[in-house]
Scaffold this motif. Structure first.
Motif, PDB file in Angstrom:
ATOM      1  N   LYS A 124       0.821  -1.204   0.000  1.00 52.90           N
ATOM      2  CA  LYS A 124       0.000   0.000   0.000  1.00 52.90           C
ATOM      3  C   LYS A 124       0.858   1.259   0.000  1.00 52.90           C
ATOM      4  N   ASP A 125       1.936   1.231   0.763  1.00 54.97           N
ATOM      5  CA  ASP A 125       2.831   2.390   0.785  1.00 54.97           C
ATOM      6  C   ASP A 125       3.562   2.557  -0.545  1.00 54.97           C
ATOM      7  N   VAL A 126       3.861   1.442  -1.196  1.00 58.50           N
ATOM      8  CA  VAL A 126       4.484   1.529  -2.522  1.00 58.50           C
ATOM      9  C   VAL A 126       3.559   2.269  -3.478  1.00 58.50           C
ATOM     10  N   LEU A 127       2.266   1.903  -3.463  1.00 58.67           N
ATOM     11  CA  LEU A 127       1.307   2.590  -4.335  1.00 58.67           C
ATOM     12  C   LEU A 127       1.113   4.045  -3.927  1.00 58.67           C
ATOM     13  N   LYS A 128       1.067   4.279  -2.594  1.00 56.32           N
ATOM     14  CA  LYS A 128       0.921   5.654  -2.111  1.00 56.32           C
ATOM     15  C   LYS A 128       2.099   6.537  -2.537  1.00 56.32           C
ATOM     16  N   GLY A 129       3.232   5.908  -2.819  1.00 55.92           N
ATOM     17  CA  GLY A 129       4.420   6.676  -3.199  1.00 55.92           C
ATOM     18  C   GLY A 129       4.239   7.500  -4.452  1.00 55.92           C
ATOM     19  N   PHE A 130       3.266   7.105  -5.296  1.00 51.86           N
ATOM     20  CA  PHE A 130       3.026   7.874  -6.513  1.00 51.86           C
ATOM     21  C   PHE A 130       2.301   9.187  -6.230  1.00 51.86           C
ATOM     22  N   ILE A 131       1.610   9.263  -5.099  1.00 48.87           N
ATOM     23  CA  ILE A 131       0.849  10.483  -4.785  1.00 48.87           C
ATOM     24  C   ILE A 131       1.774  11.675  -4.555  1.00 48.87           C
ATOM     25  N   PRO A 132       2.749  11.583  -3.614  1.00 47.26           N
ATOM     26  CA  PRO A 132       3.631  12.744  -3.429  1.00 47.26           C
ATOM     27  C   PRO A 132       4.518  13.002  -4.646  1.00 47.26           C
ATOM     28  N   LEU A 133       4.881  11.947  -5.384  1.00 50.11           N
ATOM     29  CA  LEU A 133       5.718  12.141  -6.566  1.00 50.11           C
ATOM     30  C   LEU A 133       4.984  12.968  -7.615  1.00 50.11           C
ATOM     31  N   PHE A 134       3.787  12.508  -8.010  1.00 51.53           N
ATOM     32  CA  PHE A 134       3.047  13.226  -9.044  1.00 51.53           C
ATOM     33  C   PHE A 134       2.529  14.565  -8.521  1.00 51.53           C
ATOM     34  N   GLY A 135       2.225  14.611  -7.222  1.00 49.45           N
ATOM     35  CA  GLY A 135       1.801  15.872  -6.629  1.00 49.45           C
ATOM     36  C   GLY A 135       2.902  16.912  -6.683  1.00 49.45           C
ATOM     37  N   SER A 136       4.118  16.485  -6.373  1.00 50.10           N
ATOM     38  CA  SER A 136       5.260  17.409  -6.415  1.00 50.10           C
ATOM     39  C   SER A 136       5.534  17.865  -7.835  1.00 50.10           C
ATOM     40  N   LEU A 137       5.485  16.918  -8.787  1.00 46.62           N
ATOM     41  CA  LEU A 137       5.717  17.280 -10.188  1.00 46.62           C
ATOM     42  C   LEU A 137       4.662  18.276 -10.670  1.00 46.62           C
ATOM     43  N   LEU A 138       3.393  17.989 -10.356  1.00 45.63           N
ATOM     44  CA  LEU A 138       2.301  18.828 -10.837  1.00 45.63           C
ATOM     45  C   LEU A 138       2.339  20.214 -10.202  1.00 45.63           C
ATOM     46  N   ILE A 139       2.443  20.261  -8.893  1.00 50.40           N
ATOM     47  CA  ILE A 139       2.385  21.552  -8.197  1.00 50.40           C
ATOM     48  C   ILE A 139       3.634  22.383  -8.498  1.00 50.40           C
ATOM     49  N   SER A 140       4.808  21.744  -8.486  1.00 49.06           N
ATOM     50  CA  SER A 140       6.033  22.486  -8.806  1.00 49.06           C
ATOM     51  C   SER A 140       5.978  23.027 -10.227  1.00 49.06           C
ATOM     52  N   GLY A 141       5.541  22.191 -11.153  1.00 47.97           N
ATOM     53  CA  GLY A 141       5.450  22.636 -12.539  1.00 47.97           C
ATOM     54  C   GLY A 141       4.506  23.814 -12.698  1.00 47.97           C
ATOM     55  N   ILE A 142       3.335  23.734 -12.049  1.00 45.14           N
ATOM     56  CA  ILE A 142       2.346  24.814 -12.163  1.00 45.14           C
ATOM     57  C   ILE A 142       2.859  26.089 -11.502  1.00 45.14           C
ATOM     58  N   VAL A 143       3.396  25.961 -10.293  1.00 44.54           N
ATOM     59  CA  VAL A 143       3.873  27.134  -9.556  1.00 44.54           C
ATOM     60  C   VAL A 143       4.989  27.846 -10.320  1.00 44.54           C
ATOM     61  N   VAL A 144       5.941  27.076 -10.839  1.00 43.41           N
ATOM     62  CA  VAL A 144       7.071  27.697 -11.533  1.00 43.41           C
ATOM     63  C   VAL A 144       6.627  28.265 -12.876  1.00 43.41           C
ATOM     64  N   PHE A 145       5.783  27.536 -13.609  1.00 39.71           N
ATOM     65  CA  PHE A 145       5.327  28.022 -14.911  1.00 39.71           C
ATOM     66  C   PHE A 145       4.584  29.348 -14.774  1.00 39.71           C
ATOM     67  N   PHE A 146       3.589  29.375 -13.892  1.00 41.10           N
ATOM     68  CA  PHE A 146       2.806  30.601 -13.741  1.00 41.10           C
ATOM     69  C   PHE A 146       3.575  31.650 -12.933  1.00 41.10           C
ATOM     70  N   GLY A 147       4.483  31.190 -12.078  1.00 42.86           N
ATOM     71  CA  GLY A 147       5.328  32.140 -11.351  1.00 42.86           C
ATOM     72  C   GLY A 147       6.198  32.942 -12.299  1.00 42.86           C
ATOM     73  N   TRP A 148       6.782  32.268 -13.282  1.00 38.73           N
ATOM     74  CA  TRP A 148       7.603  32.975 -14.260  1.00 38.73           C
ATOM     75  C   TRP A 148       6.736  33.857 -15.148  1.00 38.73           C
ATOM     76  N   LYS A 149       5.544  33.396 -15.495  1.00 39.48           N
ATOM     77  CA  LYS A 149       4.631  34.236 -16.274  1.00 39.48           C
ATOM     78  C   LYS A 149       4.296  35.516 -15.507  1.00 39.48           C
ATOM     79  N   MET A 150       4.082  35.387 -14.210  1.00 41.45           N
ATOM     80  CA  MET A 150       3.746  36.544 -13.392  1.00 41.45           C
ATOM     81  C   MET A 150       4.928  37.512 -13.325  1.00 41.45           C
ATOM     82  N   ILE A 151       6.124  36.968 -13.197  1.00 39.67           N
ATOM     83  CA  ILE A 151       7.309  37.829 -13.159  1.00 39.67           C
ATOM     84  C   ILE A 151       7.463  38.577 -14.478  1.00 39.67           C
TER      85      ILE A 151
END
Length: 796
Positions: free
Chosen positions: A357-384
């Motif tokens: 179960k923890d192995v499967l749960k490991g995809f949640i923080p991985l994809f969450g980090s990829l998605l949120i970091s990508g969105i924050v940096v993409f729109f962060g640079w657009k805002m700058i």
């Protein structure tokens, strides 16, 4: 408390490893003046750069010939016989220019193939760059390197040819002239080309060949240069970009392989007046020399006849070495990695060391980090970009405070990773949560091997991650120091890309850097997963990110040495008798507003049949300008004859004024055959059809204001309609305008036609027709069959 100290120690060790990786990318200092004559001296080389970059020396400029004389003299001082190869080349980009290559040859004891040392001596024209880095740096490296080589009486089996090429900035014309016309070219077995795309940073090696690179890479490894920075992914990306060097001409024209060496940091100085001696970084030149000297020794005595092969090698550098292996290993390495990975995971699940179960749960923080970091940096640079709109006028895509933005968004991404993983991972679940990023990295390697095989060395970090996972599964214990040690290959291979992507490709690649940060963080889960107070670590990195954003804000202004690029042109439309000020700037400044006003009109109406850049820059604003008495070009038809199904035309265009550039346009639907410009055929001409990408027929950089004579054939049923644009880079010097120099905080914008007086004029010559069939209200017969449209077209 012990866990806090352990976390801090781990963070310091990781930071120290990363710092060492960047430290070993290039020499930390340059050689001093008291270096003996038997050794390469950066100080001696810098004297060449200071002289060559004293003034802009683009083709057609007054100082251009001074540089020719200087280089010729310096080579003769070394006891070498020189030759000036004069030629005229119409390049594959349809650029016509007369060139002067400076050539010499050092005879070898038993040469079958020659080693060519190559660099160019012209600087970028439109922004009047001083060309200290691009490419006085290459000239200085070769001059001082050859001086050292000859002083030591170093043996050389192969001939060593030196070519200082001309007109590289206009279309590699000098390189094409040597590669296609000079008899020595057929003897060349290998090229070493020295370049720059900035004024600072480590020099990177790119192997360039039409076939496989295996023998090139083997030879490079045998030469064993210090401070190697290279990998096979770089060239895969390089081939996708609109960039070429002189080496491209040798590869395309004569199928000669070679190595490019170039540094690219402080990219904002590239092709600007800030590419001067004061901004040049001696350590970057020293790094170039660490390539030249061992490669010169090795390849001047190696067998250069067998460099061509169909086999490719993966390669990448590490702080104290250079790794390479055949492409044929890629699939087996990937398969073995998958077998080991699934074997370890199955064993771990069987031993209940891993929790499914923890192995499967490991995809949640991985994809969450990829998605949120990508969105924050993409729109962060657009805002700058919206907060600092003047950044749009830095066409390089990298701002003066760009490194602060890189660090800010890297730290934001790390903070996001810590915050997200803090909700899922603790010391007991760390290993189970490591399975997901390791598996995802293996999936990425499948994509890489299919679509970007040069990056297949990404499998190496996966192996060390599997070893780390396997160690824990084997004895159910985690050794923090061992985990850090096993992470070193991943840090060595992946971390440099976090910085190199936005430096090389612009800050638009910050999102890509953010994703790499997440990959690195997730592959460091065996280390970071054991950290206590992950939220606190997240806030620490957030504070660091905020600090660098503040630093970026306070360094976002422009000043001397870090000036804002701007542009101004005077355009005289001889067809409509209208006159304009025009600019490419997105954000006007006080200097340009003096001419364009506070509320200028759009410049879109001027963007047909004009000079664009590799960034597809068009005129942004335009305003009416006073009429000036500027001479217009004249057109003389030397021939217009029907031969079979074609009209055979010879047309001479005389500028009637000083010019630096002439552009000729014609409708894309009008097909030209057997085109010659001043008697020259295009370098890549095959068959009779003249290839072009758009309405631009060709552009011509004249020497001594020579007129342009075009001869060509078109369909006998076609009317001939063309537009000619004459440009002189003298707007600020011309006495008719009295335009003051830019304040120190501004520089001419690079990559675009700038500081120019432009005259545009059309010509229309109808197909042979009966005069009585003409509509006299719209056409006027000038002489015989030369006809103009009354509304807007003129002919002489």
């Amino acid at each position: 408390m012990k866990k806090n100290y352990t976390s801090l120690l781990s963070a310091l060790l990781i930071t120290g490893i990363i710092a060492f990786i960047f430290y070993r990318m290039m020499p930390s200092e340059s050689s001093k003046e008291n270096v003996p004559l038997s050794e390469f001296s950066t100080v001696r080389a810098l004297k060449h750069i200071k002289t060559i970059s004293k003034e802009p020396h683009y083709v057609g400029s007054s100082y251009h010939q001074n540089v020719v004389s200087y280089l010729d003299t310096e080579l003769k001082k070394l006891g070498l016989e020189t030759e000036i190869q004069k030629s005229a080349v119409l390049s594959k980009w349809n650029n016509l220019v007369e060139t002067q290559n400076i050539i010499t040859r050092i005879k070898g004891s038993d040469s079958s193939k020659a080693l060519l040392l190559l660099t160019h001596y012209d600087s970028a024209p439109h922004s009047k760059s001083y060309g200290a880095s691009d490419d006085a740096n290459g000239l200085a490296v070769i001059l001082e390197g050859i001086r050292t080589f000859l002083h030591n009486n170093s043996p050389n089996k192969n001939d060593i040819i030196i070519v200082f090429s001309d007109a590289e900035e206009l279309g590699l014309n000098g390189a094409y002239a040597f590669a296609s016309e000079h008899p020595w070219a057929k003897n060349v077995g290998l090229v070493l080309n020295f370049e720059a795309r900035g004024t600072k940073g480590p020099s990177m090696m790119l192997a360039e060949t039409n076939g496989g690179n295996a023998n090139l890479i083997k030879g490079f490894a045998e030469a064993n240069p210090d401070y190697t920075l290279s990998n096979s992914l770089m060239y895969s990306i390089y081939k996708m970009l609109p960039n070429d060097t002189d080496l491209t001409a040798f590869r395309e024209t004569a199928d000669i392989p070679g190595f490019n060496f170039a540094f690219i940091d402080d990219h904002f100085d590239y092709h600007t007046v800030q590419d001067n001696f004061e901004n040049f970084t001696p350590e970057s030149l020293e790094h170039q020399a660490t390539y030249l000297m061992p490669l010169l020794t090795h390849f001047s005595n190696a067998d250069l006849r067998n460099l061509k092969t169909n086999e490719d090698h993966i390669y990448f550098s590490i702080p104290f070495g250079f790794i390479h292996y055949p492409f044929s290993w890629n699939l087996p390495l990937l398969i073995v990695a998958y077998v080991l990975f699934f074997g370890v995971v199955i064993l771990g699940l069987g031993k209940h060391v891993l929790d499914f179960k923890d192995v499967l749960k490991g995809f949640i923080p991985l994809f969450g980090s990829l998605l949120i970091s990508g969105i924050v940096v993409f729109f962060g640079w657009k805002m700058i970009q919206s907060l600092y709109p003047e950044y749009q006028d830095m066409l390089h895509g990298f701002t003066y405070n760009g490194h602060s933005y890189i660090l800010a968004f890297v730290f934001i991404s790390i903070a996001i990773c810590f915050w997200i993983y803090s909700k899922f991972v603790n010391s007991k679940t760390t290993v189970s949560f490591f399975v997901a990023p390791l598996f995802f990295w293996l999936i990425i390697n499948i994509v890489v091997i299919v679509y970007l095989e040069g990056a297949s060395f990404f499998i190496v970090p996966a192996y060390f991650g599997i070893f780390s996972l396997g160690k824990f599964v084997y004895n159910n214990k985690s050794n923090l120091l061992l985990n850090i040690a096993l992470s070193i290959p991943m840090l060595v291979i992946l971390v440099p890309f976090i910085q190199l992507f936005p430096i090389g490709l612009g800050l638009k690649m910050l999102t890509g850097s953010a994703l790499f940060v997440v990959f690195v963080f997730s592959l460091l889960i065996p280390v970071f997963g054991a950290f206590s107070n992950k939220k606190v670590w997240g806030w620490l990195f957030f504070v660091l990110a905020f600090a660098f954003l503040i630093k970026a804000h306070f360094t976002s202004g422009f000043e001397k040495g870090k000036a804002k690029p701007n542009s101004l042109l005077y355009i005289a439309d001889a067809n409509s008798h209208k006159y304009y000020w025009a600019t490419y700037d997105k954000v006007l400044d006080p200097w340009t507003k003096k001419y364009l006003g506070e509320s200028p009109k759009s410049g879109d109406n001027l963007n047909k049949n004009t000079v664009s850049s590799k960034y597809n820059s068009g005129f942004s604003y335009a305003a009416e300008a006073p009429r000036k008495n500027i001479s217009e070009p004249t057109f003389t038809f030397l021939r217009d004859t029907i031969i079979g199904n074609y009209r055979s035309v010879t047309l001479q265009i005389n500028p009637n004024r000083n010019m630096n550039r002439m552009d000729v346009f014609a409708d894309e639907k009008l097909k030209f055959h057997n085109m010659k410009a001043n008697g020259i055929i295009a370098i890549n001409q095959k068959g009779s059809f003249y290839k072009r990408k758009d309405s631009r027929l060709l552009n011509y950089y004249p020497i001594d204001n020579k007129p342009l004579t075009l001869s060509f054939q078109i369909s006998k049923e076609a009317d001939l309609e063309m537009e000619v644009m004459i440009s002189a880079f003298d707007l600020l010097e011309n006495s008719m305008f009295s335009i003051p120099n830019r304040p120190d905080e501004f520089i001419p914008m690079p990559f675009v036609l700038n500081d120019a007086i432009v005259v545009k004029k059309k010509i229309f010559k109808a197909k042979p027709i009966e005069k009585q069939n003409l509509d006299s209200e719209n056409y006027e017969v000038i002489k015989d069959s030369i006809i103009i449209k009354k509304d807007s077209l003129e002919a002489n």
